[in-house]
Structure formats: structure tokens, C-alpha cells
Motif scaffolding. Structure first.
Motif, PDB file in Angstrom:
ATOM      1  N   UNK A 144     -28.133 -15.968  31.207  1.00 34.63           N
ATOM      2  CA  UNK A 144     -28.050 -16.819  32.232  1.00 34.63           C
ATOM      3  C   UNK A 144     -27.496 -18.144  31.339  1.00 34.63           C
ATOM      4  N   UNK A 145     -27.900 -18.262  30.176  1.00 29.39           N
ATOM      5  CA  UNK A 145     -27.384 -19.660  29.434  1.00 29.39           C
ATOM      6  C   UNK A 145     -26.228 -19.297  28.634  1.00 29.39           C
ATOM      7  N   UNK A 146     -25.173 -20.392  28.701  1.00 29.84           N
ATOM      8  CA  UNK A 146     -23.649 -20.233  28.086  1.00 29.84           C
ATOM      9  C   UNK A 146     -23.990 -20.066  26.388  1.00 29.84           C
ATOM     10  N   UNK A 147     -23.620 -19.194  25.837  1.00 28.67           N
ATOM     11  CA  UNK A 147     -23.793 -19.109  24.299  1.00 28.67           C
ATOM     12  C   UNK A 147     -22.363 -18.744  23.664  1.00 28.67           C
ATOM     13  N   UNK A 148     -22.306 -18.823  22.436  1.00 29.89           N
ATOM     14  CA  UNK A 148     -21.121 -18.354  21.702  1.00 29.89           C
ATOM     15  C   UNK A 148     -20.611 -16.883  21.808  1.00 29.89           C
ATOM     16  N   UNK A 149     -21.933 -16.224  21.878  1.00 27.71           N
ATOM     17  CA  UNK A 149     -21.426 -14.786  22.146  1.00 27.71           C
ATOM     18  C   UNK A 149     -20.914 -14.425  23.453  1.00 27.71           C
ATOM     19  N   UNK A 150     -21.480 -15.285  24.385  1.00 25.53           N
ATOM     20  CA  UNK A 150     -20.944 -14.849  25.990  1.00 25.53           C
ATOM     21  C   UNK A 150     -20.673 -16.268  26.737  1.00 25.53           C
ATOM     22  N   UNK A 151     -19.593 -16.885  26.425  1.00 17.20           N
ATOM     23  CA  UNK A 151     -19.362 -18.250  26.782  1.00 17.20           C
ATOM     24  C   UNK A 151     -19.077 -18.522  28.320  1.00 17.20           C
ATOM     25  N   UNK A 152     -20.100 -17.640  29.172  1.00 15.40           N
ATOM     26  CA  UNK A 152     -19.655 -17.927  30.449  1.00 15.40           C
ATOM     27  C   UNK A 152     -20.577 -19.032  31.149  1.00 15.40           C
ATOM     28  N   UNK A 153     -20.263 -19.636  32.386  1.00 21.65           N
ATOM     29  CA  UNK A 153     -21.280 -20.492  32.953  1.00 21.65           C
ATOM     30  C   UNK A 153     -21.338 -20.387  34.386  1.00 21.65           C
ATOM     31  N   UNK A 154     -22.117 -20.043  35.024  1.00 20.69           N
ATOM     32  CA  UNK A 154     -22.337 -20.093  36.275  1.00 20.69           C
ATOM     33  C   UNK A 154     -21.482 -18.661  36.935  1.00 20.69           C
ATOM     34  N   UNK A 155     -21.545 -17.640  35.919  1.00 17.71           N
ATOM     35  CA  UNK A 155     -20.892 -16.477  36.566  1.00 17.71           C
ATOM     36  C   UNK A 155     -19.375 -16.628  36.415  1.00 17.71           C
ATOM     37  N   UNK A 156     -19.018 -17.722  35.736  1.00 19.85           N
ATOM     38  CA  UNK A 156     -17.351 -17.959  35.657  1.00 19.85           C
ATOM     39  C   UNK A 156     -17.036 -17.710  34.348  1.00 19.85           C
ATOM     40  N   UNK A 157     -15.933 -17.098  34.027  1.00 21.54           N
ATOM     41  CA  UNK A 157     -15.312 -16.858  32.835  1.00 21.54           C
ATOM     42  C   UNK A 157     -14.683 -17.915  32.123  1.00 21.54           C
ATOM     43  N   UNK A 158     -14.726 -18.066  30.699  1.00 20.73           N
ATOM     44  CA  UNK A 158     -14.106 -19.112  29.851  1.00 20.73           C
ATOM     45  C   UNK A 158     -12.692 -19.380  29.968  1.00 20.73           C
ATOM     46  N   UNK A 159     -11.923 -18.481  30.606  1.00 21.45           N
ATOM     47  CA  UNK A 159     -10.560 -18.334  30.711  1.00 21.45           C
ATOM     48  C   UNK A 159      -9.854 -18.284  31.917  1.00 21.45           C
ATOM     49  N   UNK A 160     -10.065 -17.122  32.669  1.00 20.95           N
ATOM     50  CA  UNK A 160      -9.556 -17.094  33.992  1.00 20.95           C
ATOM     51  C   UNK A 160     -10.127 -18.192  34.982  1.00 20.95           C
ATOM     52  N   UNK A 161      -9.267 -18.462  36.268  1.00 18.45           N
ATOM     53  CA  UNK A 161      -9.521 -19.628  36.648  1.00 18.45           C
ATOM     54  C   UNK A 161     -10.170 -18.989  38.098  1.00 18.45           C
ATOM     55  N   UNK A 162     -11.268 -18.193  37.996  1.00 18.09           N
ATOM     56  CA  UNK A 162     -11.872 -17.663  39.283  1.00 18.09           C
ATOM     57  C   UNK A 162     -13.566 -17.288  38.964  1.00 18.09           C
ATOM     58  N   UNK A 163     -14.224 -16.761  39.975  1.00 19.97           N
ATOM     59  CA  UNK A 163     -15.454 -16.429  39.468  1.00 19.97           C
ATOM     60  C   UNK A 163     -15.926 -15.162  40.403  1.00 19.97           C
ATOM     61  N   UNK A 164     -17.270 -15.102  40.553  1.00 18.48           N
ATOM     62  CA  UNK A 164     -17.793 -13.866  41.285  1.00 18.48           C
ATOM     63  C   UNK A 164     -17.384 -13.858  42.536  1.00 18.48           C
ATOM     64  N   UNK A 165     -16.828 -12.742  42.894  1.00 15.05           N
ATOM     65  CA  UNK A 165     -16.479 -12.462  44.305  1.00 15.05           C
ATOM     66  C   UNK A 165     -14.931 -12.721  44.450  1.00 15.05           C
ATOM     67  N   UNK A 166     -14.333 -12.995  43.682  1.00 17.29           N
ATOM     68  CA  UNK A 166     -12.657 -13.621  43.789  1.00 17.29           C
ATOM     69  C   UNK A 166     -11.906 -12.324  43.418  1.00 17.29           C
ATOM     70  N   UNK A 167     -12.146 -11.420  42.693  1.00 19.03           N
ATOM     71  CA  UNK A 167     -11.556 -10.301  42.101  1.00 19.03           C
ATOM     72  C   UNK A 167     -11.757  -9.069  42.845  1.00 19.03           C
TER      73      UNK A 167
END
Length: 265
Positions: free
Chosen positions: A2-25
Motif C-alpha cells: 500500500x505504501x510507495x516504495x523504491x521497489x514498487x513506486x506506485x501510489x493509490x494504485x496508479x503507476x509512476x509512468x502511464x497517465x491512468x489508473x485502476x479500471x482505465x485499461x
């Protein structure tokens, strides 16, 4: 996690690069390289949501002939393509087809026709890393067959074949990489090597798409429009019609796969 980390830098289910989030794809995704082509192809969709652009990644989701479809650009080459693949997979993508351009290495594969990649050879560092995780540069046979069949139904020429992928646009594709008025030229040996290994074309992303996709559990394929022919030195000036046909072919192939899956359920 659930927490952003260097090993998995996602926040709130949103990726660090793509401009989208859960349910968008959507489960079915097309990946052109150029973000501008995402907007070109979005014109062919209905009920479109444009999630915007971040760096080289532009993302839209809409309906094509009654099926939900996402289009996400990969940028150029292996590193950015890997980022898009991994983040799309985590967001729910199941099947991904790269749609892009290639240079034909044989005279009979003319500009404006299409190739469904069944195997990729190459010299890309990202794919090499994923081979150790079980990735193989072999496309999904179901996707390859579906692409060739769909093109035929649309009256378009599409062959299956092996392509070479490289991280280099200039030197490793035997293009001039010095000033135009410099009389020196490249050694011209890379293309001959690709042909010797059975490649009928050269481009920059297919090995990564297929190898990374296989390693992370995605069903992948590549449909390439021939933008140039290195045997005849022909170059396709207006690529927009070819790009639109890539969507028509791949969209129809996805429809046939979805129908097959529903009939088995």
C-alpha cells in the motif's frame, strides 16, 4: 503493497509512468510507438476516454466495433516499451499487440503491406534481461493466426514472418550516421546478418514486446506495416492509411479471439 516504495513506486494504485489508473485499461491493448498515433487512432473509436500523456506515454480507451479497447504508446525502443508493458499488465491488460512500422529486408514485401511477427531475433538489452525470467521471443500463435486471417478478410496483404529488433535506428540498421556530406558510409553488414538469420524485416520493439510480455504472463503479438523497403530503397511518405489499417486488422483479430474465449466458457 500500500505504501510507495523504491521497489514498487506506485501510489493509490496508479503507476509512476502511464497517465491512468485502476479500471482505465481494457483487457485488449494496442501499442503504437508514437504518442501522436494514439490520437490519430482514437478518431476511429467511440465512447473514448483520453487519459492524457506523460512523457512518451499517451493512453486512450474506447469502443471499436463493439469491443472495449485501449491504445497506449510505447515510445521508441526497449526500455520505454518494457515500462508500458509492465504497468499495463498490472492494470489489467491480458492481450497486447504492438502496431507499428518496420523496414522490409526483401524486395517482394512491398511498402504498405503488413507482417504479423511470429518470432523476433535481436540485439535489445531489455529483452535479454527478461529471457532470464522465462521470456521467449515467440508471439502467441493465436494472435499471429488471427492477424493474418483478419487482414485477408479486409482485403489486405499480411504475411507472418521473423523480424530483427535493434536498439539502434542508424548504425545497426545500416543507415548513414555521419554528416550527409561525409563520403564515409556504414559497413553495411548488419542487414546482411539479419537476413542470414531468416529475418524479413527490421524494427525496434518487437523483441521486447514478445519477450517481456511472455515473461509477465501477457499474450502478445506484433502487427507491422512496412514503411520502408531496404532492398528496393522505397520509403512510404504517407503512413496514416497504413496506421489506420493496423487498427482495423488488430481490432478484428481481438474480436475473433474474444469470440473464441466466450464460446469455450
Amino acid at each position: 503493497m500500500t505504501n510507495t516504495s523504491a521497489a514498487f513506486p506506485w501510489k493509490g494504485g496508479r503507476p509512476p509512468h502511464l497517465p491512468c489508473g485502476p479500471g482505465d485499461i481494457a483487457q485488449n491493448v494496442l501499442m503504437p510507438g508514437d504518442p501522436d498515433r494514439v490520437l490519430l487512432l482514437a478518431e476511429m473509436l467511440e465512447d473514448v476516454t483520453n487519459f492524457g500523456r506523460r512523457r512518451e506515454f499517451a493512453v486512450v480507451t474506447g469502443d471499436f466495433e463493439g469491443q472495449r479497447l485501449t491504445i497506449c504508446s510505447s515510445g521508441i525502443g526497449g526500455p520505454s516499451t518494457e515500462i508500458a508493458l509492465v504497468e499495463l499488465g498490472i492494470l489489467g491488460a491480458k492481450r497486447i499487440i504492438r502496431i507499428g512500422g518496420m523496414s522490409s529486408l526483401v524486395a517482394e514485401y512491398a511498402t504498405g503491406s503488413f507482417v504479423a511477427v511470429n518470432h523476433a531475433i535481436g540485439y535489445t538489452g531489455t529483452a535479454s534481461a527478461y529471457r532470464s525470467a522465462g521470456g521467449k521471443a515467440e508471439a502467441s500463435p493465436r494472435i499471429v493466426t488471427g492477424l493474418v486471417r483478419a487482414a485477408g478478410e479486409l482485403g489486405l496483404i499480411c504475411r507472418s514472418g521473423r523480424v530483427a529488433s535493434t536498439d539502434s535506428y542508424y548504425l545497426a540498421q545500416d543507415r548513414r550516421y555521419r554528416p550527409v556530406d561525409d563520403e564515409r558510409d556504414t559497413a553495411g553488414s548488419f542487414i546482411d546478418n539479419y537476413r542470414a538469420q531468416g529475418a524479413i524485416g527490421v524494427e525496434m520493439e518487437s523483441e521486447t514486446i514478445i519477450t517481456v510480455g511472455g515473461a509477465i504472463g501477457l499474450e502478445t503479438g506484433c502487427l507491422l506495416g512496412i514503411h520502408g523497403n531496404r532492398a528496393t530503397d522505397d520509403w512510404l511518405e504517407d503512413y496514416a492509411p497504413t496506421q489506420r489499417n493496423l487498427l482495423r486488422i488488430a481490432g478484428r483479430a481481438f474480436s475473433s479471439i474474444d469470440w473464441e474465449l466466450r464460446s469455450r466458457a
